[in-house]
Motif scaffolding. Structure first.
Motif, mmCIF file in Angstrom:
data_model
loop_
_atom_site.group_PDB
_atom_site.id
_atom_site.type_symbol
_atom_site.label_atom_id
_atom_site.label_comp_id
_atom_site.label_asym_id
_atom_site.label_seq_id
_atom_site.Cartn_x
_atom_site.Cartn_y
_atom_site.Cartn_z
ATOM 1 N N ASN A 20 0.818 -1.217 0.000
ATOM 2 C CA ASN A 20 0.000 0.000 0.000
ATOM 3 C C ASN A 20 0.854 1.271 0.000
ATOM 4 O O ASN A 20 0.448 2.296 -0.550
ATOM 5 C CB ASN A 20 -1.010 -0.002 1.140
ATOM 6 C CG ASN A 20 -0.383 -0.003 2.514
ATOM 7 O OD1 ASN A 20 0.767 -0.396 2.700
ATOM 8 N ND2 ASN A 20 -1.149 0.409 3.499
ATOM 9 N N VAL A 21 2.042 1.221 0.571
ATOM 10 C CA VAL A 21 2.954 2.368 0.528
ATOM 11 C C VAL A 21 3.488 2.528 -0.897
ATOM 12 O O VAL A 21 3.538 3.640 -1.423
ATOM 13 C CB VAL A 21 4.100 2.216 1.555
ATOM 14 C CG1 VAL A 21 5.119 3.340 1.410
ATOM 15 C CG2 VAL A 21 3.540 2.166 2.971
ATOM 16 N N ARG A 48 8.154 2.335 11.329
ATOM 17 C CA ARG A 48 7.231 2.494 10.203
ATOM 18 C C ARG A 48 7.855 3.441 9.185
ATOM 19 O O ARG A 48 8.512 4.422 9.543
ATOM 20 C CB ARG A 48 5.890 3.034 10.681
ATOM 21 C CG ARG A 48 5.127 2.017 11.530
ATOM 22 C CD ARG A 48 3.733 2.477 11.849
ATOM 23 N NE ARG A 48 3.635 3.853 12.294
ATOM 24 C CZ ARG A 48 3.834 4.267 13.542
ATOM 25 N NH1 ARG A 48 4.154 3.406 14.485
ATOM 26 N NH2 ARG A 48 3.710 5.532 13.857
ATOM 27 N N ILE A 59 4.570 10.434 2.494
ATOM 28 C CA ILE A 59 3.725 9.253 2.650
ATOM 29 C C ILE A 59 4.147 8.571 3.941
ATOM 30 O O ILE A 59 5.330 8.295 4.142
ATOM 31 C CB ILE A 59 3.882 8.291 1.452
ATOM 32 C CG1 ILE A 59 3.478 9.011 0.169
ATOM 33 C CG2 ILE A 59 3.086 7.010 1.670
ATOM 34 C CD1 ILE A 59 3.848 8.271 -1.094
ATOM 35 N N ARG A 60 3.154 8.336 4.807
ATOM 36 C CA ARG A 60 3.425 7.697 6.093
ATOM 37 C C ARG A 60 2.559 6.456 6.244
ATOM 38 O O ARG A 60 1.413 6.449 5.820
ATOM 39 C CB ARG A 60 3.098 8.642 7.248
ATOM 40 C CG ARG A 60 3.913 9.892 7.274
ATOM 41 C CD ARG A 60 3.433 10.824 8.402
ATOM 42 N NE ARG A 60 4.065 12.120 8.313
ATOM 43 C CZ ARG A 60 5.241 12.416 8.818
ATOM 44 N NH1 ARG A 60 5.920 11.500 9.465
ATOM 45 N NH2 ARG A 60 5.753 13.617 8.674
ATOM 46 N N GLN A 61 3.121 5.452 6.867
ATOM 47 C CA GLN A 61 2.352 4.268 7.197
ATOM 48 C C GLN A 61 1.954 4.368 8.662
ATOM 49 O O GLN A 61 2.809 4.499 9.543
ATOM 50 C CB GLN A 61 3.151 2.997 6.951
ATOM 51 C CG GLN A 61 2.336 1.741 7.140
ATOM 52 C CD GLN A 61 3.111 0.504 6.767
ATOM 53 O OE1 GLN A 61 4.322 0.457 6.930
ATOM 54 N NE2 GLN A 61 2.423 -0.502 6.273
ATOM 55 N N THR A 66 -2.271 1.587 7.369
ATOM 56 C CA THR A 66 -2.728 2.400 6.248
ATOM 57 C C THR A 66 -1.649 3.402 5.831
ATOM 58 O O THR A 66 -0.866 3.869 6.650
ATOM 59 C CB THR A 66 -4.020 3.175 6.585
ATOM 60 O OG1 THR A 66 -3.762 4.023 7.703
ATOM 61 C CG2 THR A 66 -5.172 2.249 6.890
ATOM 62 N N ALA A 67 -1.640 3.701 4.542
ATOM 63 C CA ALA A 67 -0.698 4.692 4.011
ATOM 64 C C ALA A 67 -1.453 5.984 3.746
ATOM 65 O O ALA A 67 -2.524 5.974 3.127
ATOM 66 C CB ALA A 67 -0.068 4.184 2.718
#
Length: 73
Positions: A20-21, A48, A59-61, A66-67
Motif C-alpha cells: 500500500n505504501v 514504520r 507518505i506515512r504508514q 494504512t498509508a
C-alpha cells in the motif's frame, strides 16, 4: 528516526515497503508526472516507513498499516 535510502522519481522503490505504501508512491508519481532529478527519501520512525519527495510530499504508514499522503500546498 532511522535513515533508509533514496531513489529517483519513477525508479523502483525498496522492496521492503508494504504494497500500500508502494501504491501511494505510484499514485503521487502519476499525479505529478516526470520531474528531472527529483528523489524520494525513505526514513523509519517507530519502525514504520516515512517516504518524502523533494517537494515535501510525504507518505506515512500508520499504526494500523494504512498509508496516507500529505501534500504541501
Amino acid at each position: 528516526m532511522q535513515l533508509g535510502t533514496r531513489w529517483g522519481l519513477g525508479d523502483e522503490p525498496p522492496a521492503r515497503l508494504a504494497e500500500n505504501v508502494i501504491a501511494a508512491i505510484r499514485e503521487v508519481e502519476a499525479e505529478i508526472g516526470e520531474r528531472q532529478g527529483w528523489r524520494w527519501t525513505l526514513t523509519w520512525l517507530e519502525s514504520r516507513p516515512v517516504v518524502e519527495l523533494d517537494d515535501g510530499t510525504t507518505i506515512r504508514q500508520g499504526h494500523d498499516g494504512t498509508a496516507t499522503i500529505e501534500q504541501v500546498d
